[in-house]
Enzyme design. Structure first.
Site, mmCIF file in Angstrom:
data_model
loop_
_atom_site.group_PDB
_atom_site.id
_atom_site.type_symbol
_atom_site.label_atom_id
_atom_site.label_comp_id
_atom_site.label_asym_id
_atom_site.label_seq_id
_atom_site.Cartn_x
_atom_site.Cartn_y
_atom_site.Cartn_z
ATOM 1 C CE LYS A 191 20.165 13.582 -4.535
ATOM 2 N NZ LYS A 191 20.437 12.866 -3.273
ATOM 3 N N PRO A 212 0.831 -1.203 0.000
ATOM 4 C CG PRO A 212 -0.840 -1.600 1.572
ATOM 5 C CD PRO A 212 0.483 -2.113 1.101
ATOM 6 C CD GLU A 213 4.287 2.517 -2.000
ATOM 7 O OE1 GLU A 213 4.529 3.601 -1.406
ATOM 8 O OE2 GLU A 213 5.058 1.553 -1.991
ATOM 9 N NE ARG A 216 4.516 -10.728 2.094
ATOM 10 C CZ ARG A 216 5.230 -10.392 1.013
ATOM 11 N NH1 ARG A 216 4.653 -9.730 0.020
ATOM 12 N NH2 ARG A 216 6.503 -10.692 0.932
#
Length: 269
Positions: free
Chosen positions: A150, A2-3, A110
């Protein structure tokens, strides 16, 4: 996992059901999830009223006068509100019983989720988080400024929760495809103009996912038990070897940072 859209969907479904309700019982059906659940919650939250339900990144924040209950759904978690007489399921590990006869239950097969507590709303898991992608600080120059020099790939960069929160694997793949940016490009090599497009794509994808109730691939469900429907509109994620909807190419899958990345080699450059 879930985000942001799934947690925001949970927050929106949960808030009208539990705000202003008073906890009459806290039940820890096991001692720990990812970390040990605070045993003091049984007494600390007894007779406490829920003042608000908020979200920070992927964390649900349930606010009480005595502090903040911090809930993380882990990789497989979901929250439902049911009549307290409904029997608990096998993986219902944490439960708040309210004075209106309802029960809020965290189901996490889980056990990578978390139930934590903070007296003042701060926590080490929250303190280092980046900006919220649907709020004002995430403007059209934010990613460009943070990306300079980056060398990491751009997909890992936009998934870094210290930069911006909630852009999980699915949403990173979808946003990069919508912005026509190859996921293997180094973050520092992407132009300001393309970052402006990507920023808007991230906002668009996350907003669409929230409107669809999140993405259900395996375990996630909304508070009322229904699945998230954004999976029905995915353009690249899980579509290896299928036609690209933008050009006449096909969707490819590679592994980046131990995660599957789905993209179109032809239209993402």
């Amino acid at each position: 996992m879930p985000e942001l859209p799934e947690v925001e969907t949970t927050k929106r479904g949960l808030a009208p059901l539990i705000i202003n309700q008073t906890v009459v019982q806290v039940v820890l059906h096991r001692a720990n999830l990812r970390w040990e659940m605070p045993k003091h919650l049984i007494t600390t939250l007894a007779n406490q009223k829920v003042n608000a339900v908020n979200r920070r990144g992927k964390y649900l924040l349930i606010e009480f006068d005595v502090g903040t209950l911090i809930v993380h759904l882990g990789m497989s978690g979901s929250i439902k509100v049911l009549d307290k007489e409904e029997p608990c399921l096998k993986h219902d590990h944490f439960e708040l019983v309210f004075d209106d006869g309802k029960s809020m239950r965290l189901n996490d097969p889980r056990r990578f989720g978390a139930v934590l507590f903070s007296k003042d709303g701060s926590h080490k898991l929250l303190d280092g988080l980046g900006v919220e992608p649907l709020e004002g600080l995430f403007d059209d120059t934010y990613l460009y400024v943070r990306s300079r020099k980056k060398q990491q790939n751009i997909k890992a960069f936009i998934m870094d929760s210290k930069v911006v929160v909630g852009v999980g694997n699915i949403y990173a793949c979808e946003s990069l495809h919508q912005a026509s940016i190859a996921p293997e490009r180094s973050a520092g090599s992407v132009s300001k103009k393309r970052y402006q497009v990507l920023s808007q794509c991230i906002k668009n994808i996350l907003t669409q996912a929230i409107d669809a109730g999140g993405t259900t691939l395996q375990d996630f469900s909304q508070v009322d038990g229904t699945p998230g429907y954004f999976s029905q509109t995915l353009s690249v994620y899980g579509r290896e070897n299928r036609p690209c909807g933008t050009c006449d190419g096909k969707i490819s899958r590679i592994t980046q940072n131990q995660r599957s990345t789905f993209y179109c080699k032809q239209c993402q450059t």
